[in-house]
Design a protein around this motif. Sequence first.
Motif, mmCIF file in Angstrom:
data_model
loop_
_atom_site.group_PDB
_atom_site.id
_atom_site.type_symbol
_atom_site.label_atom_id
_atom_site.label_comp_id
_atom_site.label_asym_id
_atom_site.label_seq_id
_atom_site.Cartn_x
_atom_site.Cartn_y
_atom_site.Cartn_z
ATOM 1 N N ARG A 100 82.630 11.620 35.517
ATOM 2 C CA ARG A 100 83.933 10.962 35.505
ATOM 3 C C ARG A 100 85.061 11.800 36.121
ATOM 4 N NH1 ARG A 100 87.224 8.408 30.394
ATOM 5 N NH2 ARG A 100 89.026 7.799 31.612
ATOM 6 N N PRO A 101 85.176 13.104 35.848
ATOM 7 C CA PRO A 101 86.283 13.876 36.436
ATOM 8 C C PRO A 101 86.276 13.923 37.966
ATOM 9 C CG PRO A 101 85.319 15.073 34.609
ATOM 10 C CD PRO A 101 84.414 13.908 34.891
ATOM 11 N N LYS A 102 85.133 13.679 38.589
ATOM 12 C CA LYS A 102 85.023 13.708 40.043
ATOM 13 C C LYS A 102 85.378 12.376 40.688
ATOM 14 C CE LYS A 102 81.093 16.831 39.657
ATOM 15 N NZ LYS A 102 79.658 16.936 39.884
ATOM 16 N N ILE B 115 92.658 14.863 41.734
ATOM 17 C CA ILE B 115 92.743 15.833 42.824
ATOM 18 C C ILE B 115 91.856 15.349 43.970
ATOM 19 C CG2 ILE B 115 92.265 18.197 43.566
ATOM 20 C CD1 ILE B 115 92.846 19.025 40.637
ATOM 21 N N PHE B 116 92.478 15.065 45.095
ATOM 22 C CA PHE B 116 91.760 14.615 46.284
ATOM 23 C C PHE B 116 91.300 15.841 47.055
ATOM 24 C CE2 PHE B 116 94.179 10.968 45.085
ATOM 25 C CZ PHE B 116 93.382 9.888 45.450
ATOM 26 N N ASP B 117 89.993 16.025 47.156
ATOM 27 C CA ASP B 117 89.464 17.165 47.899
ATOM 28 C C ASP B 117 88.634 16.731 49.102
ATOM 29 O OD1 ASP B 117 87.273 16.213 46.549
ATOM 30 O OD2 ASP B 117 86.881 18.047 45.444
ATOM 31 N N GLU B 118 88.738 15.466 49.452
ATOM 32 C CA GLU B 118 88.035 14.922 50.616
ATOM 33 C C GLU B 118 89.062 14.403 51.613
ATOM 34 O OE1 GLU B 118 84.717 14.746 51.213
ATOM 35 O OE2 GLU B 118 84.082 15.545 49.285
ATOM 36 N N ILE B 119 88.974 14.846 52.860
ATOM 37 C CA ILE B 119 89.864 14.365 53.906
ATOM 38 C C ILE B 119 89.524 12.915 54.217
ATOM 39 C CG2 ILE B 119 90.445 14.628 56.360
ATOM 40 C CD1 ILE B 119 89.963 17.651 55.965
ATOM 41 N N GLY B 120 90.551 12.108 54.391
ATOM 42 C CA GLY B 120 90.330 10.714 54.751
ATOM 43 C C GLY B 120 91.463 9.820 54.293
ATOM 44 N N PRO C 13 84.171 9.311 47.630
ATOM 45 C CA PRO C 13 82.903 9.979 47.316
ATOM 46 C C PRO C 13 82.736 10.269 45.819
ATOM 47 C CG PRO C 13 83.882 10.931 49.281
ATOM 48 C CD PRO C 13 84.903 9.977 48.707
ATOM 49 N N ASN C 14 81.535 10.050 45.335
ATOM 50 C CA ASN C 14 81.131 10.267 43.942
ATOM 51 C C ASN C 14 81.720 9.261 42.960
ATOM 52 O OD1 ASN C 14 79.545 12.646 44.458
ATOM 53 N ND2 ASN C 14 81.473 13.727 44.724
ATOM 54 N N SER C 15 82.462 8.287 43.465
ATOM 55 C CA SER C 15 83.047 7.290 42.568
ATOM 56 C C SER C 15 82.140 6.080 42.434
ATOM 57 C CB SER C 15 84.419 6.842 43.088
ATOM 58 O OG SER C 15 85.324 7.914 43.097
ATOM 59 N N ASP C 16 82.112 5.520 41.255
ATOM 60 C CA ASP C 16 81.350 4.308 40.950
ATOM 61 C C ASP C 16 81.728 3.916 39.534
ATOM 62 O OD1 ASP C 16 79.413 2.412 40.133
ATOM 63 O OD2 ASP C 16 77.955 3.255 41.528
ATOM 64 N N PHE D 277 87.627 8.933 41.576
ATOM 65 C CA PHE D 277 88.973 8.382 41.745
ATOM 66 C C PHE D 277 88.984 7.040 41.017
ATOM 67 C CE2 PHE D 277 92.032 6.422 45.090
ATOM 68 C CZ PHE D 277 93.051 6.385 44.157
ATOM 69 N N ASP D 278 89.093 7.135 39.689
ATOM 70 C CA ASP D 278 89.041 5.950 38.829
ATOM 71 C C ASP D 278 89.563 6.349 37.447
ATOM 72 O OD1 ASP D 278 88.301 3.713 37.250
ATOM 73 O OD2 ASP D 278 86.518 3.381 38.476
ATOM 74 N N ALA D 279 90.601 5.677 36.984
ATOM 75 C CA ALA D 279 91.131 5.969 35.642
ATOM 76 C C ALA D 279 90.157 5.532 34.554
ATOM 77 C CB ALA D 279 92.478 5.289 35.434
ATOM 78 N N CYS D 280 89.240 4.641 34.885
ATOM 79 C CA CYS D 280 88.211 4.145 33.959
ATOM 80 C C CYS D 280 88.792 3.389 32.760
ATOM 81 C CB CYS D 280 87.296 5.273 33.505
ATOM 82 S SG CYS D 280 86.233 5.887 34.832
ATOM 83 N N LYS D 281 90.063 3.035 32.829
ATOM 84 C CA LYS D 281 90.675 2.219 31.773
ATOM 85 C C LYS D 281 92.075 1.830 32.214
ATOM 86 C CE LYS D 281 93.039 5.747 29.122
ATOM 87 N NZ LYS D 281 93.656 5.810 27.829
#
Length: 82
Positions: A39-41, A58-63, A27-30, A43-47
């Motif tokens: 960016r802080p939200k 920090i994973f705050d979504e169950i799955g 979620p919120n990644s793109d 799951f992507d190092a972006c480099k």
Amino acid sequence: DAVKFVNQDTTPHWPATDPHPQHTGYPNSDRSKCKNAERPKMFDACKGLTKDETFEFIFDEIGTWRYHDHRNPSLTGVIVVK
């Protein structure tokens, strides 16, 4: 909980949520958001991380969250958040 990715290789690695190359699985990644305030939200190092460089998320979504190395998409893994 937080997960810290540490590059212990001399080759740069770029951890990011699946699928490749969009990085939209968590979620919120793109990948297109790497240069904005969201960016802080993501799951992507972006480099690519150089040797001994880290990326912590920090994973705050169950799955079950699949990820890959954007520079070498055949390198994959799974994070399970309960």
